[in-house]
Design a protein around this motif. Structure first.
Motif, PDB file in Angstrom:
ATOM      1  N   GLY A 141       0.861  -1.178   0.000  1.00 18.41           N
ATOM      2  CA  GLY A 141       0.000   0.000   0.000  1.00 18.41           C
ATOM      3  C   GLY A 141       0.899   1.229   0.000  1.00 18.41           C
ATOM      4  N   GLY A 142       1.093   1.811   1.196  1.00 21.47           N
ATOM      5  CA  GLY A 142       1.986   2.971   1.311  1.00 21.47           C
ATOM      6  C   GLY A 142       3.463   2.597   1.268  1.00 21.47           C
ATOM      7  N   GLY A 143       3.779   1.323   1.410  1.00 22.16           N
ATOM      8  CA  GLY A 143       5.170   0.862   1.295  1.00 22.16           C
ATOM      9  C   GLY A 143       6.054   1.232   2.475  1.00 22.16           C
ATOM     10  N   HIS A 144       5.446   1.513   3.655  1.00 29.26           N
ATOM     11  CA  HIS A 144       6.224   2.012   4.796  1.00 29.26           C
ATOM     12  C   HIS A 144       6.667   0.941   5.776  1.00 29.26           C
ATOM     13  N   SER A 145       6.597  -0.313   5.397  1.00 24.26           N
ATOM     14  CA  SER A 145       7.030  -1.336   6.347  1.00 24.26           C
ATOM     15  C   SER A 145       8.538  -1.259   6.579  1.00 24.26           C
ATOM     16  N   TYR A 146       8.926  -1.025   7.823  1.00 22.44           N
ATOM     17  CA  TYR A 146      10.351  -1.031   8.159  1.00 22.44           C
ATOM     18  C   TYR A 146      10.932  -2.429   7.967  1.00 22.44           C
ATOM     19  N   LEU A 147      10.086  -3.443   8.186  1.00 23.66           N
ATOM     20  CA  LEU A 147      10.590  -4.820   8.222  1.00 23.66           C
ATOM     21  C   LEU A 147      10.540  -5.512   6.852  1.00 23.66           C
ATOM     22  N   GLY A 148      10.265  -4.737   5.797  1.00 30.58           N
ATOM     23  CA  GLY A 148      10.288  -5.300   4.448  1.00 30.58           C
ATOM     24  C   GLY A 148       9.113  -6.196   4.140  1.00 30.58           C
ATOM     25  N   ARG A 149       7.981  -5.943   4.793  1.00 28.27           N
ATOM     26  CA  ARG A 149       6.850  -6.857   4.625  1.00 28.27           C
ATOM     27  C   ARG A 149       6.099  -6.620   3.315  1.00 28.27           C
ATOM     28  N   SER A 150       6.376  -5.519   2.628  1.00 29.96           N
ATOM     29  CA  SER A 150       5.726  -5.297   1.327  1.00 29.96           C
ATOM     30  C   SER A 150       6.730  -5.494   0.198  1.00 29.96           C
ATOM     31  N   GLY A 190     -10.315   3.793   0.365  1.00 35.48           N
ATOM     32  CA  GLY A 190      -9.672   2.743  -0.426  1.00 35.48           C
ATOM     33  C   GLY A 190      -8.379   2.323   0.245  1.00 35.48           C
ATOM     34  N   ALA A 191      -8.044   1.043   0.133  1.00 37.70           N
ATOM     35  CA  ALA A 191      -6.927   0.497   0.918  1.00 37.70           C
ATOM     36  C   ALA A 191      -5.584   1.141   0.594  1.00 37.70           C
ATOM     37  N   GLY A 192      -5.473   1.783  -0.571  1.00 40.15           N
ATOM     38  CA  GLY A 192      -4.174   2.356  -0.941  1.00 40.15           C
ATOM     39  C   GLY A 192      -4.008   3.810  -0.560  1.00 40.15           C
ATOM     40  N   GLY A 227      -2.370  -1.816  14.188  1.00 39.12           N
ATOM     41  CA  GLY A 227      -2.898  -1.237  15.429  1.00 39.12           C
ATOM     42  C   GLY A 227      -3.094   0.250  15.179  1.00 39.12           C
ATOM     43  N   GLY A 228      -1.978   0.954  15.041  1.00 41.57           N
ATOM     44  CA  GLY A 228      -2.036   2.307  14.517  1.00 41.57           C
ATOM     45  C   GLY A 228      -2.192   3.394  15.559  1.00 41.57           C
ATOM     46  N   PHE A 229      -1.139   4.205  15.695  1.00 40.96           N
ATOM     47  CA  PHE A 229      -1.156   5.319  16.649  1.00 40.96           C
ATOM     48  C   PHE A 229      -0.864   6.635  15.939  1.00 40.96           C
ATOM     49  N   GLN A 470       1.841   8.474  23.212  1.00 37.97           N
ATOM     50  CA  GLN A 470       0.531   8.165  22.598  1.00 37.97           C
ATOM     51  C   GLN A 470       0.438   6.722  22.146  1.00 37.97           C
ATOM     52  N   LYS A 471       1.546   5.972  22.251  1.00 45.12           N
ATOM     53  CA  LYS A 471       1.546   4.585  21.790  1.00 45.12           C
ATOM     54  C   LYS A 471       1.394   3.581  22.936  1.00 45.12           C
ATOM     55  N   GLY A 472       0.989   4.082  24.102  1.00 41.58           N
ATOM     56  CA  GLY A 472       0.577   3.217  25.206  1.00 41.58           C
ATOM     57  C   GLY A 472      -0.740   3.775  25.702  1.00 41.58           C
ATOM     58  N   PHE A 548       4.107  -4.311  16.518  1.00 41.31           N
ATOM     59  CA  PHE A 548       4.300  -5.050  15.265  1.00 41.31           C
ATOM     60  C   PHE A 548       4.944  -4.210  14.155  1.00 41.31           C
ATOM     61  N   ALA A 549       4.460  -2.966  13.987  1.00 39.71           N
ATOM     62  CA  ALA A 549       4.915  -2.150  12.855  1.00 39.71           C
ATOM     63  C   ALA A 549       6.252  -1.492  13.115  1.00 39.71           C
ATOM     64  N   GLU A 550       6.604  -1.329  14.373  1.00 43.79           N
ATOM     65  CA  GLU A 550       7.818  -0.595  14.729  1.00 43.79           C
ATOM     66  C   GLU A 550       8.591  -1.460  15.712  1.00 43.79           C
TER      67      GLU A 550
HETATM   68  C1  LIG Z   1       8.234   7.114   8.288  1.00 45.61           C
HETATM   69  C2  LIG Z   1       7.302   6.205   9.045  1.00 45.61           C
HETATM   70  C3  LIG Z   1       6.477   6.726  10.015  1.00 45.61           C
HETATM   71  C4  LIG Z   1       5.592   5.914  10.719  1.00 45.61           C
HETATM   72  N1  LIG Z   1       4.772   6.482  11.652  1.00 45.61           N
HETATM   73  C5  LIG Z   1       3.876   5.714  12.305  1.00 45.61           C
HETATM   74  C6  LIG Z   1       2.969   6.279  13.243  1.00 45.61           C
HETATM   75  O1  LIG Z   1       2.968   7.480  13.478  1.00 45.61           O
HETATM   76  N2  LIG Z   1       2.121   5.460  13.883  1.00 45.61           N
HETATM   77  C7  LIG Z   1       2.085   4.128  13.642  1.00 45.61           C
HETATM   78  O2  LIG Z   1       1.266   3.453  14.246  1.00 45.61           O
HETATM   79  N3  LIG Z   1       2.914   3.562  12.759  1.00 45.61           N
HETATM   80  C8  LIG Z   1       3.803   4.320  12.087  1.00 45.61           C
HETATM   81  N4  LIG Z   1       4.654   3.743  11.183  1.00 45.61           N
HETATM   82  C9  LIG Z   1       4.558   2.307  10.933  1.00 45.61           C
HETATM   83  C10 LIG Z   1       3.453   2.046   9.890  1.00 45.61           C
HETATM   84  O3  LIG Z   1       2.201   2.183  10.488  1.00 45.61           O
HETATM   85  C11 LIG Z   1       3.530   0.635   9.340  1.00 45.61           C
HETATM   86  O4  LIG Z   1       4.774   0.430   8.761  1.00 45.61           O
HETATM   87  C12 LIG Z   1       2.421   0.355   8.346  1.00 45.61           C
HETATM   88  O5  LIG Z   1       2.254  -1.008   8.219  1.00 45.61           O
HETATM   89  C13 LIG Z   1       2.700   0.959   7.001  1.00 45.61           C
HETATM   90  O6  LIG Z   1       1.628   0.766   6.135  1.00 45.61           O
HETATM   91  P1  LIG Z   1       1.862   1.004   4.575  1.00 45.61           P
HETATM   92  O7  LIG Z   1       0.614   0.663   3.838  1.00 45.61           O
HETATM   93  O8  LIG Z   1       2.438   2.348   4.363  1.00 45.61           O
HETATM   94  O9  LIG Z   1       3.021  -0.018   4.284  1.00 45.61           O
HETATM   95  P2  LIG Z   1       3.212  -1.293   3.375  1.00 45.61           P
HETATM   96  O10 LIG Z   1       4.658  -1.567   3.488  1.00 45.61           O
HETATM   97  O11 LIG Z   1       2.647  -1.100   2.032  1.00 45.61           O
HETATM   98  O12 LIG Z   1       2.374  -2.396   4.125  1.00 45.61           O
HETATM   99  C14 LIG Z   1       2.655  -2.769   5.439  1.00 45.61           C
HETATM  100  C15 LIG Z   1       2.126  -4.177   5.680  1.00 45.61           C
HETATM  101  O13 LIG Z   1       0.720  -4.190   5.484  1.00 45.61           O
HETATM  102  C16 LIG Z   1       0.380  -5.053   4.414  1.00 45.61           C
HETATM  103  N5  LIG Z   1      -0.658  -4.420   3.635  1.00 45.61           N
HETATM  104  C17 LIG Z   1      -0.607  -3.217   3.003  1.00 45.61           C
HETATM  105  N6  LIG Z   1      -1.770  -2.991   2.370  1.00 45.61           N
HETATM  106  C18 LIG Z   1      -2.555  -4.045   2.621  1.00 45.61           C
HETATM  107  C19 LIG Z   1      -3.874  -4.403   2.245  1.00 45.61           C
HETATM  108  N7  LIG Z   1      -4.601  -3.616   1.471  1.00 45.61           N
HETATM  109  N8  LIG Z   1      -4.394  -5.572   2.675  1.00 45.61           N
HETATM  110  C20 LIG Z   1      -3.646  -6.394   3.459  1.00 45.61           C
HETATM  111  N9  LIG Z   1      -2.402  -6.128   3.830  1.00 45.61           N
HETATM  112  C21 LIG Z   1      -1.862  -4.961   3.420  1.00 45.61           C
HETATM  113  C22 LIG Z   1       1.660  -5.272   3.621  1.00 45.61           C
HETATM  114  O14 LIG Z   1       1.675  -6.518   3.001  1.00 45.61           O
HETATM  115  C23 LIG Z   1       2.695  -5.193   4.713  1.00 45.61           C
HETATM  116  O15 LIG Z   1       2.776  -6.430   5.362  1.00 45.61           O
HETATM  117  C24 LIG Z   1       5.553   4.526  10.460  1.00 45.61           C
HETATM  118  C25 LIG Z   1       6.397   3.991   9.480  1.00 45.61           C
HETATM  119  C26 LIG Z   1       7.261   4.817   8.776  1.00 45.61           C
HETATM  120  C27 LIG Z   1       8.165   4.229   7.738  1.00 45.61           C
END
Ligand SMILES: Cc1cc2nc3c(=O)[nH]c(=O)nc-3n(C[C@H](O)[C@H](O)[C@H](O)COP(=O)(O)OP(=O)(O)OC[C@H]3O[C@@H](n4cnc5c(N)ncnc54)[C@H](O)[C@@H]3O)c2cc1C
Length: 604
Positions: A141-150, A190-192, A227-229, A470-472, A548-550
């Protein structure tokens, strides 16, 4: 506690939950390993053409811009590396992710093909094709996975970026929930879509609040499933807790609705069970909240003259936080730096400016009283407030606080493409180390202040320690805690006053690319510092859990860290909706039965 695979599978086999299987029993033989290009079974050109037709031509042969670096076209390659500091450039590129790699963990490598999905039907076609042809499937989606999950080489990618419609509702009722749930204001996304665009629609234009993330270019589906904060989640709870409904394509290719009334087990798993493990979400509907009239921020930085003064400063701040800030009004970050600097970047809501100033006055009075002998201001403290509707309003931000903002500087880029200057370092970064730990609220009791101070001081000798309050959710309103309790996240989040994050990163880099290689020795040294720093805090919170995300790519107890007591149930739901493990991400639910690259099923 670490959860063994054998124990989980045994539990899954006997659970009554499995009685309600949807029709996900797949006709194909269970794959032992997935197929790569050039191997027998890799789809023929004609088969790929067939998929191309099924998705209206939206099948892309993926080529990464990093390819420009292959044949020593130095200028073109340098241009790409400059663009990697623009998260919108990365986001628009099917052949990139926001992180270039992580030392000894993963390095970005493009998929072979991608479906640039525009509908649930496109997604279903891609899911069916991957399952029928035994392909490694990955979702971005946004491609922001630190752990390379996308990111997965030799894979088929489902890229959701173009599914980004946003629609506000005054009175949303989930499918099948009529008469069971009261209509409520909501937004369908939309999911993206990315959060900056969602805030602009919901808050700037719509005058409502939606709980999302801090970073404006993070994707909605990835964040909600983690989870999302965001800055104000101490008031509103996690983003996952605001999820009302998701449309999702599961491993059998079916388009399903998940909400409190339909597929409630899957719905629960999507709320914090981690992206990329249960299916491909195509649309999410999130509750919107009444928008506070104003939102406020407190910033400042104090440098201590000696280690002793710094210890005193940390101790004083902890006592001040426990007494005055440990409540729904206050979130965001305080960073403890190795140079004996405390950096304050806090956010608040529900208070007038005078109230916020009065809250901080005793703390700053104490600091000033010890100046200049013990402390100096690195940044003079200040309290600012803004009308809430403008806090994510690109035009307002560009006019009034341009320094806080960066823009997408490509010619013709949309005006709304902005991001926080504070996130610039992370654009395209190469990670050296990263770890997080929830800090239990018991540590805020007076008798633990000295130990907490000492642990924070010791950790700050190695790396900057970020305290994300804000993450607890301890200290949040009962309603926010109850909503978050009903998600799949580790219940430890409910008892934590904040999440400590410790990391280390370098600029965009790629192993083997002359002039753009990461300094691997320095990176590994920093990885050790990160581990040593987080271990100082872990002494006080050995079972704190991680977000999980961080989190740490190498966490050996990831099931327990991410989900704690919720993991067995998540594993059952995974087994129910994706019994053959089509969806795999690093340290995702059910990933323990696959090799690290997600290609080979491990012997049971
Ligand atoms: C610069 C930066 C700042 C951040 N700040 C915050 C923050 O303030 N708060 C917070 O809670 N987190 C934060 N994060 C962590 C972020 O929430 C996660 O990395 C999140 O998963 C990113 O979503 P994405 O769609 O951008 O990434 P992606 O890399 O595209 O996806 C992340 C994961 O979700 C899966 N995924 C994506 N889209 C879908 C879909 N439509 N259906 C099913 N699975 C899907 C992917 O396969 C992958 O496993 C931050 C990360 C970065 C890099």
């Amino acid at each position: 506690m670490s959860i063994t695979r054998r124990g989980l599978l045994a539990g899954a086999a006997t659970t009554p939950l499995l009685g309600g299987f949807p029709a996900v029993g797949l006709a194909e033989t269970r794959a032992q390993s997935r197929v790569r290009p050039g191997q027998p079974g890799w789809p023929s050109p004609a088969q790929w053409d067939e998929l191309r037709q099924r998705v209206g031509g939206r099948l892309i042969e993926v080529s990464s811009p990093l390819r420009l670096c292959d044949d020593a076209k130095a200028t073109a390659c340098d241009d790409v590396f400059k663009e990697l500091k623009n998260p919108y450039y990365i986001g628009d590129n099917v052949g990139l992710t926001q992180t270039t790699g992580w030392v000894d963990a993963w390095t970005f490598q493009p998929s072979v093909y991608a479906v640039a999905a525009e509908s649930a039907a496109d997604v279903a076609a891609a899911v069916n094709f991957a399952r029928e042809n035994n392909l490694r499937l990955v979702i971005k989606g946004g491609g922001h996975s630190y752990l390379g999950r996308s990111n997965a080489p030799d894979s088929l990618l489902i890229w959701t970026q173009h599914m980004n419609a946003i629609a506000l509702h005054d009175a949303f009722v989930g499918e099948g929930c009529t008469g069971k749930a009261a209509p409520q204001p909501a937004v369908s996304v939309g999911a993206g879509a990315i959060w900056g665009h969602v805030y602009n629609a919901v808050t700037t234009k719509g005058g409502r609040y939606v709980q999302g993330g801090g970073c404006l270019t993070v994707g909605v589906a990835g964040l909600v499933q983690a989870g999302g904060f965001g800055s104000f989640s101490k008031t509103f709870g996690t983003a996952a807790a605001s999820l009302l409904e998701a449309e999702i394509v599961t491993a059998d290719g079916a388009v399903r609705i998940a909400n409190a009334c339909a597929n409630p087990d899957l719905f629960w798993a999507l709320k914090g069970g981690g992206g990329g493990s249960f299916g491909v979400i195509t649309r999410l509907t999130l509750k919107t909240h009444e928008l506070p009239a104003q939102l406020g921020f407190v910033v400042g930085a104090i440098k201590a003259a000696s280690d002793t003064a710094y210890r005193n400063l940390i101790g004083r701040f902890i006592a001040f936080y426990a007494d005055q800030l440990f409540n729904p009004h206050w979130g965001e970050i305080v960073t403890l730096r190795p140079g004996n600097v405390i950096e304050i970047k806090m956010a608040f809501q529900g208070l007038e400016q005078e109230q916020a100033e009065a809250t901080w006055q005793p703390f700053f009075d104490w600091v000033v009283a010890a100046m200049p002998g013990d402390f100096v201001y690195r940044a003079h403290p200040g309290v600012v407030m803004a009308p809430s509707r403008h806090v994510w309003d690109p035009a307002f931000l560009k006019a009034y606080i341009p320094g806080a903002l960066r823009t997408d500087d490509r010619p013709g880029a949309p005006e709304a493409n902005v991001f926080w200057a504070g996130n610039l370092a992370e654009a395209g970064h190469f990670i050296n180390g990263y770890a997080s730990l929830w800090l239990p609220q018991a540590l805020l009791a007076t008798e633990h202040h000295a130990a907490l101070t000492e642990a924070l001081f010791a950790a700050s000798r190695k790396r900057p320690v970020e305290l994300h309050f804000q993450k607890g959710l301890a200290g949040a309103p009962a309603e926010a805690i109850a909503a978050t309790r009903d998600t799949a996240m580790n219940p430890k989040v409910l008892d934590a006053f904040g999440l400590a994050i410790i990391g280390g990163e370098g600029p965009p880099a790629y192993p083997g690319l002359g002039g753009h290689e990461p300094d691997l020795d320095a990176a590994r040294r920093q990885a050790i510092e990160v581990a040593e720093a987080i271990n100082e805090l872990r002494k006080l919170a050995p079972d704190g859990g991680a977000y999980f995300a961080e989190s740490n790519f190498f966490d050996p107890n990831w099931q327990d860290s991410y989900w704690g007591t919720n993991y067995p149930q998540l594993r059952q739901i995974k087994q129910k909706y994706d019994p053959d493990g089509l969806f795999f991400v690093h340290h995702g639910v059910g990933s323990e039965i696959w090799s690290a690259d997600g290609f080979t099923r491990l012997p049971s």
